[in-house]
Design a protein around this motif. Structure first.
Motif, PDB file in Angstrom:
ATOM      1  N   HIS A  88      69.160 -16.352  43.748  1.00 61.98           N
ATOM      2  CA  HIS A  88      68.450 -17.283  44.637  1.00 61.98           C
ATOM      3  C   HIS A  88      69.321 -17.638  45.850  1.00 61.98           C
ATOM      4  O   HIS A  88      68.861 -17.579  46.993  1.00 61.98           O
ATOM      5  CB  HIS A  88      68.096 -18.537  43.825  1.00 61.98           C
ATOM      6  CG  HIS A  88      67.623 -19.707  44.620  1.00 61.98           C
ATOM      7  ND1 HIS A  88      66.422 -19.720  45.285  1.00 61.98           N
ATOM      8  CD2 HIS A  88      68.193 -20.933  44.848  1.00 61.98           C
ATOM      9  CE1 HIS A  88      66.273 -20.890  45.896  1.00 61.98           C
ATOM     10  NE2 HIS A  88      67.325 -21.642  45.643  1.00 61.98           N
ATOM     11  N   LEU A  89      70.598 -17.979  45.598  1.00 62.13           N
ATOM     12  CA  LEU A  89      71.468 -18.391  46.706  1.00 62.13           C
ATOM     13  C   LEU A  89      71.730 -17.236  47.668  1.00 62.13           C
ATOM     14  O   LEU A  89      71.802 -17.422  48.887  1.00 62.13           O
ATOM     15  CB  LEU A  89      72.785 -18.961  46.174  1.00 62.13           C
ATOM     16  CG  LEU A  89      72.660 -20.306  45.430  1.00 62.13           C
ATOM     17  CD1 LEU A  89      74.016 -20.775  44.915  1.00 62.13           C
ATOM     18  CD2 LEU A  89      72.007 -21.383  46.299  1.00 62.13           C
ATOM     19  N   GLU A  90      71.859 -16.033  47.126  1.00 58.44           N
ATOM     20  CA  GLU A  90      72.060 -14.870  48.010  1.00 58.44           C
ATOM     21  C   GLU A  90      70.840 -14.676  48.924  1.00 58.44           C
ATOM     22  O   GLU A  90      70.983 -14.455  50.130  1.00 58.44           O
ATOM     23  CB  GLU A  90      72.287 -13.596  47.183  1.00 58.44           C
ATOM     24  CG  GLU A  90      72.593 -12.389  48.082  1.00 58.44           C
ATOM     25  CD  GLU A  90      72.408 -11.039  47.393  1.00 58.44           C
ATOM     26  OE1 GLU A  90      72.606 -10.956  46.158  1.00 58.44           O
ATOM     27  OE2 GLU A  90      72.050 -10.075  48.115  1.00 58.44           O
ATOM     28  N   LEU A  91      69.644 -14.808  48.344  1.00 55.76           N
ATOM     29  CA  LEU A  91      68.422 -14.653  49.162  1.00 55.76           C
ATOM     30  C   LEU A  91      68.398 -15.698  50.279  1.00 55.76           C
ATOM     31  O   LEU A  91      68.156 -15.379  51.446  1.00 55.76           O
ATOM     32  CB  LEU A  91      67.167 -14.795  48.297  1.00 55.76           C
ATOM     33  CG  LEU A  91      66.911 -13.705  47.257  1.00 55.76           C
ATOM     34  CD1 LEU A  91      65.611 -13.994  46.511  1.00 55.76           C
ATOM     35  CD2 LEU A  91      66.847 -12.321  47.890  1.00 55.76           C
ATOM     36  N   LEU A  92      68.700 -16.956  49.913  1.00 60.76           N
ATOM     37  CA  LEU A  92      68.654 -18.024  50.922  1.00 60.76           C
ATOM     38  C   LEU A  92      69.685 -17.793  52.017  1.00 60.76           C
ATOM     39  O   LEU A  92      69.407 -18.000  53.209  1.00 60.76           O
ATOM     40  CB  LEU A  92      68.901 -19.389  50.268  1.00 60.76           C
ATOM     41  CG  LEU A  92      67.801 -19.933  49.358  1.00 60.76           C
ATOM     42  CD1 LEU A  92      68.143 -21.353  48.927  1.00 60.76           C
ATOM     43  CD2 LEU A  92      66.435 -19.897  50.022  1.00 60.76           C
ATOM     44  N   GLU A  93      70.874 -17.362  51.609  1.00 61.35           N
ATOM     45  CA  GLU A  93      71.934 -17.144  52.588  1.00 61.35           C
ATOM     46  C   GLU A  93      71.552 -16.044  53.583  1.00 61.35           C
ATOM     47  O   GLU A  93      71.700 -16.195  54.791  1.00 61.35           O
ATOM     48  CB  GLU A  93      73.219 -16.761  51.853  1.00 61.35           C
ATOM     49  CG  GLU A  93      74.456 -16.832  52.735  1.00 61.35           C
ATOM     50  CD  GLU A  93      75.677 -16.246  52.024  1.00 61.35           C
ATOM     51  OE1 GLU A  93      75.802 -16.455  50.802  1.00 61.35           O
ATOM     52  OE2 GLU A  93      76.471 -15.571  52.710  1.00 61.35           O
ATOM     53  N   ARG A  94      71.010 -14.962  53.055  1.00 60.56           N
ATOM     54  CA  ARG A  94      70.641 -13.840  53.921  1.00 60.56           C
ATOM     55  C   ARG A  94      69.460 -14.196  54.816  1.00 60.56           C
ATOM     56  O   ARG A  94      69.427 -13.830  55.994  1.00 60.56           O
ATOM     57  CB  ARG A  94      70.347 -12.612  53.056  1.00 60.56           C
ATOM     58  CG  ARG A  94      71.616 -12.122  52.354  1.00 60.56           C
ATOM     59  CD  ARG A  94      71.358 -10.994  51.414  1.00 60.56           C
ATOM     60  NE  ARG A  94      70.874  -9.804  52.114  1.00 60.56           N
ATOM     61  CZ  ARG A  94      70.711  -8.622  51.519  1.00 60.56           C
ATOM     62  NH1 ARG A  94      70.988  -8.477  50.237  1.00 60.56           N
ATOM     63  NH2 ARG A  94      70.275  -7.590  52.210  1.00 60.56           N
ATOM     64  N   LEU A  95      68.497 -14.933  54.267  1.00 65.50           N
ATOM     65  CA  LEU A  95      67.360 -15.374  55.084  1.00 65.50           C
ATOM     66  C   LEU A  95      67.857 -16.317  56.171  1.00 65.50           C
ATOM     67  O   LEU A  95      67.414 -16.255  57.321  1.00 65.50           O
ATOM     68  CB  LEU A  95      66.310 -16.076  54.215  1.00 65.50           C
ATOM     69  CG  LEU A  95      65.562 -15.179  53.225  1.00 65.50           C
ATOM     70  CD1 LEU A  95      64.839 -16.021  52.172  1.00 65.50           C
ATOM     71  CD2 LEU A  95      64.564 -14.271  53.951  1.00 65.50           C
ATOM     72  N   GLY A  96      68.812 -17.183  55.800  1.00 63.68           N
ATOM     73  CA  GLY A  96      69.396 -18.140  56.752  1.00 63.68           C
ATOM     74  C   GLY A  96      70.086 -17.440  57.911  1.00 63.68           C
ATOM     75  O   GLY A  96      70.144 -17.976  59.019  1.00 63.68           O
ATOM     76  N   LYS A  97      70.630 -16.251  57.638  1.00 67.85           N
ATOM     77  CA  LYS A  97      71.298 -15.503  58.708  1.00 67.85           C
ATOM     78  C   LYS A  97      70.300 -14.721  59.557  1.00 67.85           C
ATOM     79  O   LYS A  97      70.690 -13.974  60.458  1.00 67.85           O
ATOM     80  CB  LYS A  97      72.290 -14.506  58.089  1.00 67.85           C
ATOM     81  CG  LYS A  97      73.576 -15.140  57.592  1.00 67.85           C
ATOM     82  CD  LYS A  97      74.483 -14.044  57.055  1.00 67.85           C
ATOM     83  CE  LYS A  97      75.702 -14.611  56.365  1.00 67.85           C
ATOM     84  NZ  LYS A  97      76.291 -13.654  55.415  1.00 67.85           N
ATOM     85  N   GLY A  98      69.023 -14.825  59.203  1.00 67.77           N
ATOM     86  CA  GLY A  98      67.987 -14.174  59.995  1.00 67.77           C
ATOM     87  C   GLY A  98      67.649 -12.755  59.556  1.00 67.77           C
ATOM     88  O   GLY A  98      66.971 -12.029  60.278  1.00 67.77           O
ATOM     89  N   SER A 129      61.870 -18.340  46.244  1.00 65.35           N
ATOM     90  CA  SER A 129      63.157 -18.932  46.624  1.00 65.35           C
ATOM     91  C   SER A 129      63.008 -19.764  47.888  1.00 65.35           C
ATOM     92  O   SER A 129      63.580 -20.855  47.991  1.00 65.35           O
ATOM     93  CB  SER A 129      64.201 -17.833  46.840  1.00 65.35           C
ATOM     94  OG  SER A 129      64.810 -17.508  45.606  1.00 65.35           O
ATOM     95  N   GLN A 130      62.226 -19.260  48.844  1.00 64.71           N
ATOM     96  CA  GLN A 130      62.023 -20.015  50.090  1.00 64.71           C
ATOM     97  C   GLN A 130      61.306 -21.329  49.815  1.00 64.71           C
ATOM     98  O   GLN A 130      61.698 -22.376  50.315  1.00 64.71           O
ATOM     99  CB  GLN A 130      61.177 -19.185  51.069  1.00 64.71           C
ATOM    100  CG  GLN A 130      61.978 -18.118  51.781  1.00 64.71           C
ATOM    101  CD  GLN A 130      61.091 -17.217  52.625  1.00 64.71           C
ATOM    102  OE1 GLN A 130      60.055 -16.758  52.163  1.00 64.71           O
ATOM    103  NE2 GLN A 130      61.510 -16.962  53.859  1.00 64.71           N
TER     104      GLN A 130
END
Ligand SMILES: [Fe+2]
Length: 309
Positions: free
Chosen positions: A249-259, A296-297
């Protein structure tokens, strides 16, 4: 192509593993029997042969209980019910409803056939399961949290509602032998690699709550709906499942956060899952990894999701 010979595995004197490694079903025997897991069309003939090999009279088997209604967990039901009409199909109320959806049979037949085709291509079965005149999934007994299924000789299974993987998911616990049927609550676990693909398709929060709920039992063993029965270390497995879910979950959020493009992330994840199992088509895996990104989002702000004692 020769059909592989699948032997029934005696886990305890009263509990057997049937089906195949990828798609197991279980048989619990007291005075009466209960099949746990609905298998696939392709594993139905394997399950019946294994029961015959165990020398168990099918008339003694009273129930067939579904952990949930995903295609790869219900496919043997119509075949087994045709052979043994006395079997009572047991599932949660949500499952009973989902199994009556209009588009259900069509979706099921597509998925069940593609599983059988993959198994044929791997030499696991020789031919497609027989086509039936009708495919019915009528639940005979609806169960809810706390209900007991008494098989006699002290074998009583208690039902626990464990949504998150799917809204209809239930797990079962048997106190005498301390066997916990985890189902798909901890996602897709590959014991050979000790790797999890977290499967919070319905809800991340419900998924974590269900793992937490199962961690309150002192289970001796945990039966998973794919790949293995854990002998000992169930609590540790549940803790690892939560940690794996957190980091996914955290990896998905981090990567989405980076665009990063969600579709690219989903495709990469689907390809990674494909290195863990080749039993599911990549296209289906891709649609499932997209669902996980959405979950996750939508649950990014939730707190204390991953606390486990
Ligand atoms: Fe599932």
């Amino acid at each position: 192509m020769t059909e592989k010979r699948y032997k029934p595995i005696t886990i305890t004197p009263d509990f057997y593993q049937l089906g195949t490694h990828s798609f197991p079903a279980y048989l619990s025997m007291g005075d009466h029997g209960m099949i746990i897991e609905g298998g696939t069309g392709a594993t139905s003939a394997i399950i019946t042969e294994q029961i015959e090999e165990l020398g168990i009279e099918p008339q003694r088997i009273k129930y067939l209980v579904l952990t949930h209604t995903h295609t790869d967990h219900i496919g043997a039901v119509p075949h087994l019910k045709r052979l043994w009409p006395h079997l009572k199909l047991v599932a949660s109320a949500v499952a009973a409803k989902l199994l009556q959806r209009e588009e259900m049979i069509k979706e099921f037949l597509q998925g069940d056939r593609s599983i059988a085709e993959i198994m044929i291509s791997k030499g696991e079965i020789a031919k497609l399961p027989p086509e039936l005149e009708d495919y019915a999934f009528d639940v005979d007994l609806v169960v809810k949290e706390g209900d007991g299924l008494d098989l006699g000789s002290g074998i009583v299974w208690t039902i626990y509602e464990t949504p998150g993987h799917s809204p209809c998911h239930i797990s079962l616990y048997e106190e005498k032998e301390k066997t916990l049927v985890i189902g798909d609550v901890t996602g897709f676990y590959v014991p050979e690699k000790d790797v999890f693909w977290p499967n919070y398709f319905q809800s991340l929060e419900a998924y974590c709550n269900s793992i937490r709920k199962l961690s309150t039992f002192s289970a001796q063993r945990g039966a998973l709906s794919h790949n293995c029965v854990l002998e000992g270390g169930v609590g540790h497995h549940l803790q690892k499942a939560i940690r794996a879910t957190e980091s996914y979950h955290l990896e998905l959020l981090e990567r989405l956060g980076k665009g990063e493009d969600p579709n690219q992330i989903a495709l990469e994840k689907a390809k990674w899952v494909n290195t863990l199992t080749d039993m599911v088509p990549l296209e289906l895996m891709y649609s499932l990894t997209k669902v996980l990104i959405k979950r996750s989002q939508s649950e990014a702000e939730k707190e204390n999701l991953f606390t486990i004692t």
